[in-house]
Design a protein around this motif. Structure first.
Motif, PDB file in Angstrom:
ATOM      1  N   ILE A  25       0.831  -1.200   0.000  1.00 55.64           N
ATOM      2  CA  ILE A  25       0.000   0.000   0.000  1.00 55.64           C
ATOM      3  C   ILE A  25       0.869   1.254   0.000  1.00 55.64           C
ATOM      4  O   ILE A  25       0.617   2.193  -0.753  1.00 55.64           O
ATOM      5  CB  ILE A  25      -0.925   0.017   1.224  1.00 55.64           C
ATOM      6  N   LEU A  44       2.426   1.959  -3.302  1.00 57.38           N
ATOM      7  CA  LEU A  44       1.399   2.445  -4.226  1.00 57.38           C
ATOM      8  C   LEU A  44       1.032   3.895  -3.915  1.00 57.38           C
ATOM      9  O   LEU A  44       0.920   4.732  -4.818  1.00 57.38           O
ATOM     10  CB  LEU A  44       0.162   1.550  -4.153  1.00 57.38           C
ATOM     11  N   VAL A  45       0.869   4.186  -2.619  1.00 53.94           N
ATOM     12  CA  VAL A  45       0.473   5.544  -2.232  1.00 53.94           C
ATOM     13  C   VAL A  45       1.559   6.546  -2.617  1.00 53.94           C
ATOM     14  O   VAL A  45       1.258   7.622  -3.144  1.00 53.94           O
ATOM     15  CB  VAL A  45       0.172   5.603  -0.716  1.00 53.94           C
ATOM     16  N   VAL A  46       2.818   6.185  -2.384  1.00 50.03           N
ATOM     17  CA  VAL A  46       3.912   7.094  -2.757  1.00 50.03           C
ATOM     18  C   VAL A  46       3.840   7.396  -4.252  1.00 50.03           C
ATOM     19  O   VAL A  46       3.977   8.546  -4.687  1.00 50.03           O
ATOM     20  CB  VAL A  46       5.274   6.476  -2.377  1.00 50.03           C
ATOM     21  N   LEU A  90       1.177   7.232  -6.207  1.00 49.26           N
ATOM     22  CA  LEU A  90       0.011   8.058  -6.521  1.00 49.26           C
ATOM     23  C   LEU A  90       0.222   9.504  -6.083  1.00 49.26           C
ATOM     24  O   LEU A  90      -0.223  10.443  -6.751  1.00 49.26           O
ATOM     25  CB  LEU A  90      -1.231   7.487  -5.828  1.00 49.26           C
ATOM     26  N   VAL A  91       0.931   9.690  -4.962  1.00 48.18           N
ATOM     27  CA  VAL A  91       1.202  11.059  -4.513  1.00 48.18           C
ATOM     28  C   VAL A  91       2.132  11.752  -5.510  1.00 48.18           C
ATOM     29  O   VAL A  91       1.940  12.925  -5.847  1.00 48.18           O
ATOM     30  CB  VAL A  91       1.788  11.052  -3.091  1.00 48.18           C
ATOM     31  N   THR A 109      -0.009  12.889  -8.293  1.00 45.44           N
ATOM     32  CA  THR A 109      -0.701  14.143  -7.968  1.00 45.44           C
ATOM     33  C   THR A 109       0.249  15.321  -8.076  1.00 45.44           C
ATOM     34  O   THR A 109      -0.089  16.379  -8.610  1.00 45.44           O
ATOM     35  CB  THR A 109      -1.247  14.098  -6.526  1.00 45.44           C
ATOM     36  N   ILE A 138      -1.889   4.967 -11.762  1.00 49.55           N
ATOM     37  CA  ILE A 138      -2.182   3.650 -11.206  1.00 49.55           C
ATOM     38  C   ILE A 138      -2.128   2.568 -12.280  1.00 49.55           C
ATOM     39  O   ILE A 138      -1.682   1.448 -12.026  1.00 49.55           O
ATOM     40  CB  ILE A 138      -3.530   3.638 -10.463  1.00 49.55           C
ATOM     41  N   THR A 139      -2.525   2.905 -13.508  1.00 46.02           N
ATOM     42  CA  THR A 139      -2.484   1.897 -14.562  1.00 46.02           C
ATOM     43  C   THR A 139      -1.057   1.466 -14.839  1.00 46.02           C
ATOM     44  O   THR A 139      -0.730   0.283 -14.838  1.00 46.02           O
ATOM     45  CB  THR A 139      -3.097   2.449 -15.862  1.00 46.02           C
ATOM     46  N   SER A 153       0.647  -0.653 -12.181  1.00 48.61           N
ATOM     47  CA  SER A 153       0.295  -2.052 -11.997  1.00 48.61           C
ATOM     48  C   SER A 153       0.730  -2.942 -13.156  1.00 48.61           C
ATOM     49  O   SER A 153       0.770  -4.152 -13.017  1.00 48.61           O
ATOM     50  CB  SER A 153      -1.201  -2.161 -11.789  1.00 48.61           C
ATOM     51  N   ILE A 154       1.071  -2.340 -14.288  1.00 49.00           N
ATOM     52  CA  ILE A 154       1.483  -3.154 -15.432  1.00 49.00           C
ATOM     53  C   ILE A 154       2.674  -4.072 -15.110  1.00 49.00           C
ATOM     54  O   ILE A 154       2.650  -5.252 -15.451  1.00 49.00           O
ATOM     55  CB  ILE A 154       1.778  -2.250 -16.654  1.00 49.00           C
ATOM     56  N   VAL A 201       3.356  -5.469 -12.399  1.00 44.70           N
ATOM     57  CA  VAL A 201       2.832  -6.582 -11.613  1.00 44.70           C
ATOM     58  C   VAL A 201       2.196  -7.620 -12.533  1.00 44.70           C
ATOM     59  O   VAL A 201       2.328  -8.827 -12.319  1.00 44.70           O
ATOM     60  CB  VAL A 201       1.822  -6.062 -10.566  1.00 44.70           C
ATOM     61  N   VAL A 202       1.529  -7.149 -13.578  1.00 43.95           N
ATOM     62  CA  VAL A 202       0.928  -8.062 -14.541  1.00 43.95           C
ATOM     63  C   VAL A 202       2.003  -8.886 -15.245  1.00 43.95           C
ATOM     64  O   VAL A 202       1.936 -10.115 -15.292  1.00 43.95           O
ATOM     65  CB  VAL A 202       0.105  -7.288 -15.598  1.00 43.95           C
TER      66      VAL A 202
END
Lengths: 362, 291
Positions: free
Chosen positions: A137, A140-142, A144-145, A148, A273-274, A277-278, A280-281
């Motif tokens: 988490i 991910l948050v870092v 997303l920040v 932003t 975010i897209t 996560s790529i 990870v896919v």
């Protein structure tokens, strides 16, 4: 037998229980594929090479996640954060100090900045005893920040040196990777860039193979399998995790620099975010405990995605999601290890005297 | 600055964080599964609400329908995907993320990049030269009611007791006759429904687009990180703490710094408090009871 034993000694550091392909047939196949890949620009032209180079850049990013997640058990959703940090750094440095020398130096500096970022974040997480899910988490948050932050840098006050960060529009006109000084400098484009990226990918892949099959690699895998027991045996699990996370940041950063110089462009979508996560896919589909799987799945999936979106299909992302779900539910160990097992099983059936059963990476 | 203004903003921020996080927190706290598709579940709730409201249904009814749709979807997803992944934490995160991807793009294909907006109901509260949206005040009240409702469900009902028994020790609970599998399913449905509720409630205030889910993610995840394993206490406390921090910094320096302040709070909180705010609250309670 001179050639054979020379060969064995040559590949010895890259073989071990933590990777697939510890046999002469594998290495022969590997060499054939490699020759094919090097010849690709000659056979298919510079445009095709230039497109294919992106898949190789992504494969390096996938390797960074494979070593962090697959081998050490840290699911980082923030590999793209280091990718983006390095990409932005490369763009800012090379545009601000636009000479061949500084563009060349921008590569290591950007990678170092990404590595530092990974070490700082990793220090807080691993020395703060942040557990599994929370690491995911937080990374991910870092990311997303950062997304932003970069998205709101459209104003002219967000100028570093002479370069505007540009908000959503990103930074255009990032120069190509350059080697050399002054007039003798060579800027890498098209085929040259492709070859360079291929060499980098090869070095990273073989380097990681040597790492995970060495003493430190065993410790990484031990930390993944049972943290407490590993600590009990005298290993500093936090240090192992921090070092691997830092290494992952460095490799992701390297990939980010290549990305920025490939498209001559970087934008906040690399922190979205897209995109986050790529990787990870790729790693899940290929087999997270397989470096080769990460590379193969990345190239395969990205090529597939390219075909889908080139045909204007809106279903590209849906297909990616479905592939991921199927992989997790039905082929959790990943496609490449599964194929390898199938091949081995078939070979054993033909060969009643199975003299060399390879150890499976677990 | 008018103190009432600030109070409203804190309440607004509190409501947003609590509502963004509560569905995620229920599923995580009870099942140990992080639903990375949480944002898209919220998006589904918002779509359900907006589409039915546009079709002429009264807004409250449309919202109920939005919740229902998301809950049903949660049921289907739990039965088909999530239940195979209970002992595989990281896999369940990746799988729920994949579902989110499918939902986002699915919404885009089905409904295009945007749909007509439902207007914010209830008008404004006037005070002196200022005004504030009544609906946003109502959201804060609803956030409190949701927390209260969950508290009652978990402490006063048969379901709550079985659910808590399942969290404490699934094997023992099962041995005592609790159908733990059904508990997990209903928990996932409740969590999904709560995500749907968040989407339904915010549908009239946000632009309803396929990617809207991600605007809830940072707040939701940070709140769960800080809140720690106890669902209710954690969400309430982190909603309160983060609400104040977020609204102050957003007010002073803008959205980005609001997020940065929350992120730093999360990192510091994790560094100091092993089990988040829940752990801290438990320590304090133990100390008080010890004396």
């Amino acid at each position: 037998m001179g050639v054979g034993s020379f060969f064995d000694r040559l590949v010895e550091p890259f073989e071990g229980p933590n990777t697939i392909g510890n046999s002469r047939p594998f290495w022969i196949g590997f060499a054939v594929v490699l020759v094919g890949l090097f010849g690709y620009p000659i056979g298919f032209g510079t445009y095709a090479a230039s497109s294919a180079a992106l898949y190789l850049v992504y494969a390096i990013l996938a390797l960074s996640l494979s070593v962090v997640w697959g081998y050490t058990g840290i699911l980082s959703f923030g590999q793209v954060a280091f990718f983006g940090v390095a990409g932005y750094s490369f763009g800012l440095i090379s545009l601000n100090l636009s000479s061949a020398l500084t563009t060349m130096l921008a590569l290591p500096v950007a990678v170092i900045l990404a590595t530092i970022a990974a070490f700082v974040l990793g220090y807080f997480m691993f020395y703060g005893d942040v557990r599994n899910v929370y690491v995911t988490i937080l990374t991910l948050v870092v990311t997303l920040v950062l997304n932003t932050f970069m998205a709101q840098t459209a104003g002219s006050e967000w100028t570093i040196g002479t370069v505007q960060l540009g908000g959503f529009n990103g930074i255009p006109a990032i120069p190509n990777l350059t080697f050399g000084v002054g007039g003798t400098a060579i800027a890498l484009d098209d085929a040259a860039f492709y070859w360079f990226t291929l060499v980098v990918l090869l070095v990273v892949y073989l380097g990681l193979r040597a790492l995970v099959n060495g003493r430190f690699g065993y410790a990484m895998v031990a930390a993944r399998e049972d943290e407490d027991r590993t600590a009990m045996l005298g290993y500093d699990v936090r240090r192992i995790k921090l070092l691997v996370f830092g290494l992952g940041g460095a490799i992701a950063g390297l990939s980010g620099v290549l990305y920025a110089s490939w498209g001559n462009y970087i934008s906040p979508t690399v922190f979205g975010i897209t995109f986050a996560s790529i990787p990870v896919v790729w790693v899940t589909v290929g087999g997270r405990r397989s470096l080769l799987g990460a590379v193969v799945a990345t190239v395969g999936l990205e090529w597939f995605r390219q075909q889908l979106s080139a045909s204007g299909s809106q279903y590209a992302m849906i297909v990616v999601g479905v592939i991921l779900l199927i992989a997790i539910l039905f082929v959790p160990e990943g496609v490449v290890p599964r194929v390898k097992n199938v091949v081995l099983a078939a070979r054993n059936r033909f060969q009643t005297t199975s003299d060399s059963v390879e150890s499976t990476p677990e | 600055m008018n103190p009432l203004n600030l109070l409203f903003q804190v309440a607004d921020s509190f409501a947003f964080i609590v509502l963004a996080a509560v569905g995620l927190a229920v599923i995580f706290g009870m099942m140990g599964v992080i639903n990375l598709g949480h944002g898209e579940f919220i998006m589904v709730g918002a779509y359900g609400t907006t589409l039915t409201a546009n079709a002429g249904l009264p807004l409250p009814l449309a919202m109920a329908l939005g919740v229902l749709v998301t809950a049903v979807m949660g049921f289907v997803i739990e039965r088909t995907v999530v239940q195979h992944l209970y002992d595989r934490l990281l896999d369940s995160m990746v799988a729920t993320w994949a579902l989110g991807l499918i939902l986002t793009q699915g919404a885009r294909i089905l409904f295009g990049n945007s749909i007509p907006q439902v207007s914010t109901p209830l008008g404004y509260i006037q005070y002196g030269p200022y005004s504030y949206s009544t609906y946003r005040v109502l959201l804060a009240v609803i956030a409190l009611l949701v927390l209260l409702g969950l508290y009652l469900v978990f402490t006063r009902t048969e379901f709550g007791i079985r659910a808590r028994a399942t969290i404490q020790n699934p094997d023992t609970a099962q041995a005592l006759g609790v159908n733990t599998e059904r508990m997990y399913t209903s928990t996932f449905v409740v969590g999904s429904g709560l995500a749907g509720l968040t989407g339904a409630l915010y549908a009239p205030t946000l632009t309803v687009v396929p990617g809207m889910g991600s605007s809830f993610l940072v707040e939701a995840f940070i709140s769960v990180v800080i809140g720690g394993p106890s669902v209710l206490l954690g969400t309430t406390l982190s909603g309160g703490l983060l609400g104040v921090i977020n609204s102050l910094f957003t007010n002073l320096y803008g959205t980005f710094f609001g997020q940065i302040a929350m992120l730093l709070t999360a990192i510091v909180a994790i560094r100091i408090l092993g089990d988040g705010l829940t752990g801290l609250a438990n320590d304090i309670r133990d100390r008080l009871e010890g004396e």
